[in-house]
Design an enzyme around this catalytic site. Structure first.
Site, PDB file in Angstrom:
ATOM      1  N   ASP A  25      12.748 -60.609 -18.433  1.00  0.00           N
ATOM      2  CA  ASP A  25      10.847 -61.658 -19.171  1.00  0.00           C
ATOM      3  C   ASP A  25      10.049 -61.117 -18.068  1.00  0.00           C
ATOM      4  OD1 ASP A  25       9.345 -62.657 -20.603  1.00  0.00           O
ATOM      5  OD2 ASP A  25      10.270 -64.670 -19.522  1.00  0.00           O
ATOM      6  N   ARG A  38      -1.501 -56.251 -19.901  1.00  0.00           N
ATOM      7  CA  ARG A  38      -0.185 -56.951 -20.380  1.00  0.00           C
ATOM      8  C   ARG A  38       0.935 -55.506 -20.714  1.00  0.00           C
ATOM      9  NH1 ARG A  38       1.650 -61.329 -21.303  1.00  0.00           N
ATOM     10  NH2 ARG A  38       3.375 -60.907 -22.401  1.00  0.00           N
ATOM     11  N   HIS A  42       4.976 -54.393 -19.412  1.00  0.00           N
ATOM     12  CA  HIS A  42       5.789 -53.703 -20.492  1.00  0.00           C
ATOM     13  C   HIS A  42       6.223 -52.063 -20.013  1.00  0.00           C
ATOM     14  CE1 HIS A  42       5.636 -57.159 -22.401  1.00  0.00           C
ATOM     15  NE2 HIS A  42       4.697 -56.311 -23.570  1.00  0.00           N
ATOM     16  N   LEU A 137      29.561 -46.808 -19.097  1.00  0.00           N
ATOM     17  CA  LEU A 137      28.873 -47.769 -19.364  1.00  0.00           C
ATOM     18  C   LEU A 137      28.241 -48.305 -20.626  1.00  0.00           C
ATOM     19  CD1 LEU A 137      27.255 -50.456 -17.662  1.00  0.00           C
ATOM     20  CD2 LEU A 137      25.418 -49.158 -17.445  1.00  0.00           C
TER      21      LEU A 137
END
Ligand code: IPE
Ligand code: IPE
Ligand code: MG
Length: 243
Positions: A25, A38, A42, A137
């Site tokens: 976040d 924005r 990201h 993983l």
């Protein structure tokens, strides 16, 4: 300091969490602080994610789950949602082979409903297929994911099988969640200074340790992962018992 020279030597290598979850976040705020759109935040989050994956590999973490898009994130402005769909598709397309070379097995949890563009679903399936035999993983990407939706979907599957109510136990619910193999998270990290879960892995986190950090996701790297694990190693997990 380049992050690949960070020594996690201060951690107890015998007590590395098996499954770490991340609520990634703060991308939007990171960008806004810099006068950027924005969506730039990201885009910068990709770097953080890959550094964390490398850090997880370094420590021998077996499962890493990352919250990429929530069932509530559809309520964002249309152009941000469109950006996120294209962005996730492009990352899968451009970096899947690299993850494969690193020994990462990719999985997804979330609803594959009509809102997820076909191109994204296709890249998801190709990533799963390409990496299915990898063992170092497992990266679980929570995409169009909501913890409540996951529980609703589990209940629907149970109802479809007409399992008698008296035979439904916690194990029944757990067995109908999205990923049967995924262990419950030992540690959940949330970035950006928010102290909430926002619908991530609700059923699975019953006894997870929670670490909150003010670092915004695009600034997060393996050093922050190691620091969160150091906090985890200082905790005393009791699982409701007296110990
Ligand atoms: C997290 O960053 C990424 C997604 C939810 C897709 P945000 O976009 O929520 O960033 P903030 O919280 O607004 O800063
Ligand atoms: C949680 O972050 C979802 C993801 C990281 C994908 P949000 O930014 O959507 O959560 P809220 O709105 O702050 O609770
Ligand atoms: Mg947010």
């Amino acid at each position: 300091m380049p992050t690949d020279s960070v020594d996690p030597g201060y951690l107890d290598m015998d007590r590395i969490p098996r499954h770490v979850g991340c609520v990634m976040d703060g991308n939007g705020r990171w960008a806004e602080q810099r006068g950027m759109a924005r969506t730039e935040g990201h885009a910068r989050g990709e770097h953080a994610l890959f550094d964390v994956i490398e850090g997880a590999l370094e420590l021998g973490i077996e499962w890493l789950s990352v919250y990429a898009f929530s069932t509530e994130n559809w309520n964002r402005p249309e152009d941000e949602v469109r950006f996120l769909m294209n962005f996730n598709r492009n990352i899968l397309r451009s970096r899947c082979e690299e993850l494969n070379q690193m020994g990462v097995r990719i999985r997804f949890v979330g609803r594959r409903d009509w809102r997820v563009p076909k191109g994204v679903v296709q890249e998801m399936d190709e990533a799963i297929e390409l990496t299915r035999c990898n063992k170092r993983l497992t990266l679980v990407v929570a995409f169009n994911y909501g913890g409540r939706a996951e529980i609703v979907d589990a209940v629907r599957k149970i109802a479809e099988q007409q399992i008698p109510a008296s035979r439904i136990t916690e194990r029944t619910i757990a067995r109908h969640l999205y990923d049967q193999e995924m262990p419950e998270p030992d540690l959940i990290i949330r970035t950006s200074g928010e102290y909430r879960i926002s619908n991530f892995l609700l059923w699975e986190l019953a006894y997870s340790e929670l670490v909150f950090t003010d670092v915004l996701w695009p600034d997060f790297d393996r050093r922050d992962l190691f620091a969160a694990i150091a906090q985890y190693q200082d905790r005393h997990r009791r699982f409701g018992q007296v110990q």
